[in-house]
Design a protein around this motif. Sequence first.
Motif, PDB file in Angstrom:
ATOM      1  N   HIS A  54      13.881  36.250 -40.723  1.00  0.00           N
ATOM      2  CA  HIS A  54      14.769  36.162 -41.891  1.00  0.00           C
ATOM      3  C   HIS A  54      14.122  35.700 -43.020  1.00  0.00           C
ATOM      4  CE1 HIS A  54      17.984  37.589 -39.137  1.00  0.00           C
ATOM      5  NE2 HIS A  54      17.489  37.034 -38.069  1.00  0.00           N
ATOM      6  N   CYS A  81      20.860  34.239 -44.730  1.00  0.00           N
ATOM      7  CA  CYS A  81      19.801  35.240 -44.925  1.00  0.00           C
ATOM      8  C   CYS A  81      20.128  36.372 -46.238  1.00  0.00           C
ATOM      9  CB  CYS A  81      19.423  36.062 -43.650  1.00  0.00           C
ATOM     10  SG  CYS A  81      18.132  37.195 -43.750  1.00  0.00           S
ATOM     11  N   CYS A  83      18.415  39.175 -46.879  1.00  0.00           N
ATOM     12  CA  CYS A  83      18.243  40.341 -46.396  1.00  0.00           C
ATOM     13  C   CYS A  83      19.370  40.967 -45.617  1.00  0.00           C
ATOM     14  CB  CYS A  83      16.998  40.344 -45.700  1.00  0.00           C
ATOM     15  SG  CYS A  83      15.332  40.228 -46.449  1.00  0.00           S
ATOM     16  N   CYS A  84      19.729  40.358 -44.752  1.00  0.00           N
ATOM     17  CA  CYS A  84      20.997  40.637 -43.558  1.00  0.00           C
ATOM     18  C   CYS A  84      22.401  40.015 -44.009  1.00  0.00           C
ATOM     19  CB  CYS A  84      20.487  40.763 -42.293  1.00  0.00           C
ATOM     20  SG  CYS A  84      20.268  38.995 -41.647  1.00  0.00           S
ATOM     21  N   CYS A 102      17.021  40.480 -37.978  1.00  0.00           N
ATOM     22  CA  CYS A 102      16.741  40.832 -39.583  1.00  0.00           C
ATOM     23  C   CYS A 102      16.831  42.288 -39.759  1.00  0.00           C
ATOM     24  CB  CYS A 102      15.944  39.903 -40.268  1.00  0.00           C
ATOM     25  SG  CYS A 102      16.247  40.081 -42.204  1.00  0.00           S
TER      26      CYS A 102
END
Length: 554
Positions: A54, A81, A83-84, A102
């Motif tokens: 992550h 996180c 990204c996610c 992730c």
Amino acid sequence: MEGSGDASRAVADWRLAVWTLCSVLLPVLITAWCSFQRSRRQLLIRDIFRKSKHDWHYTDLFGQPSYCCVCAQHILRGAFCSCCGLRVCERCLKKTDQRFLCKEIMMRGTAGAPGSMPHHWIRGNVPLCSCCMVCKQQCGTQPKLCDYRCVWCQYTVHDECMVDCLRTEDCTFGEFKDLIIPPYYLSTINQMRKEKRTSYEKVAPYCKKHWMPVMVLANTRSGNNMGEILLGEFKMLLNPVQVFDLSKIAPAKALQLCTWLPSNSVRVLVCGGDGTVGWVLDAIDEMKIKGQERYIPQVAILPLGTGNDLSNTLGWGAGYAGEVPVEQILRNVMEADGIKLDRWKVQVTNKGYYNLRKPKVFTMNNYFSIGPDALMALNFHAHREKTPSLFSSRIINKAVYFFYGTKDCLVQECKDLNKKVELELDGERIELPNLEGIIVLNIGYWGGGCRLWEGMGDEPYPLARHDDGLLEVVGVHGSFHCAQIQVKLANPVRLGQAHTVRLILKSSKMPMQVDGEPWAQGPCTVTITHKTHALMLYHSGEQTDDDDASSLSE
């Protein structure tokens, strides 16, 4: 009696000393213990961040009501996180890292069809004002961990609307499907490269018919330091492999991703100032030298610098401070039109029979100048090198420029420039009037938003374009004259247009600059010739009055 009194006083003094010592030492010990525990906790968190897949970041205060994705408790601070979008408290961080995947930049194994992948659902902390894809009602309205969001298509679903078929349904990648590089595409290309096959165009239909993958190159050190925030927001909407931090990876290396994609399909969004854009365009020129012309991308700009004149010329605005959502920025990139931008070679050859040094060579996108504006840039650059922490705001940067411009109005360090230089346009010598500065323009804007070639607009002047192979050459009488031109109270001294410009500095040392990079230069010959074209993207939305006027000359 006196002996017992002295003994009791000694005991009392001893007790007072002990209590005094305790009252001093106890807070110190507690503080030291808390500090030790805090540093130990930070080391553990940092270790988890380093080993995790992550892209964790720690915050002391979330910007919206947030709930831990493991214990479901309301949290004010913790890790997220970028990204996610997972959010978690400190206690559950390790558990979360082990339990939740992730965003995968490349599909593992051969699961699923070659052109599809299932949704990747994350529970809770859905965006405000998002709607359920099933019942079309608002999601995330309850004060608890509830509802789901797909990290790829950004669709949201109520807990009660989530059914088994949605968990296995193929993800469409949502609104930005034409910009996202799907993980299954990268898996296929990776396998093809191992087999030494390069016909990537055959894989593209697996993605979408009008596929134009975008790469985001952000300079986190530019202008108002918004790059770090933008990196996270773009990673949320795109494949993280498409988003690069230029403070950690050079543009030349990042642009090699273009060779994994179909030819003439990639668009690059550069988040930074004009200097960052020039850095990326230089890396694209290196691709041409390597024989990778068919992978050359088109370049859009998100202006984070101080001047942003190139961005302004191409319709992307004079500066960005978060007022436009990143979703709208991506829509603008999709809708932008391709154009060409002239790039010029600036060669500075020092005078002297015994000078064995090679000529200095620069690439110019915006403008070259000698005189007061170059002096302001040189003073600003020297000040910023000494105390870089003071120059994190676009407003402060412009205030420093204003200070040095006002100073030059009084000192006039560049006066009598016409006696120190000779100017040739396409081989023809130009008789110079009394000037303090000469500016050679490739684009419409100069000096942070001024249309220098047009001036007040009350006189006829030749049309100017950034793709016609011509440079516009103007003179200024000083810093005060520059200020008058910027507020449209005066016209520049238009010296002409040319394909080649040659300037000879006969004596003394003068400040010069190319695209905001200044230096002090002794006697020399400056030659400006056409180098190449860059493929840029022009955004035609939301024109100002100045833009309407400039469109007539373009």
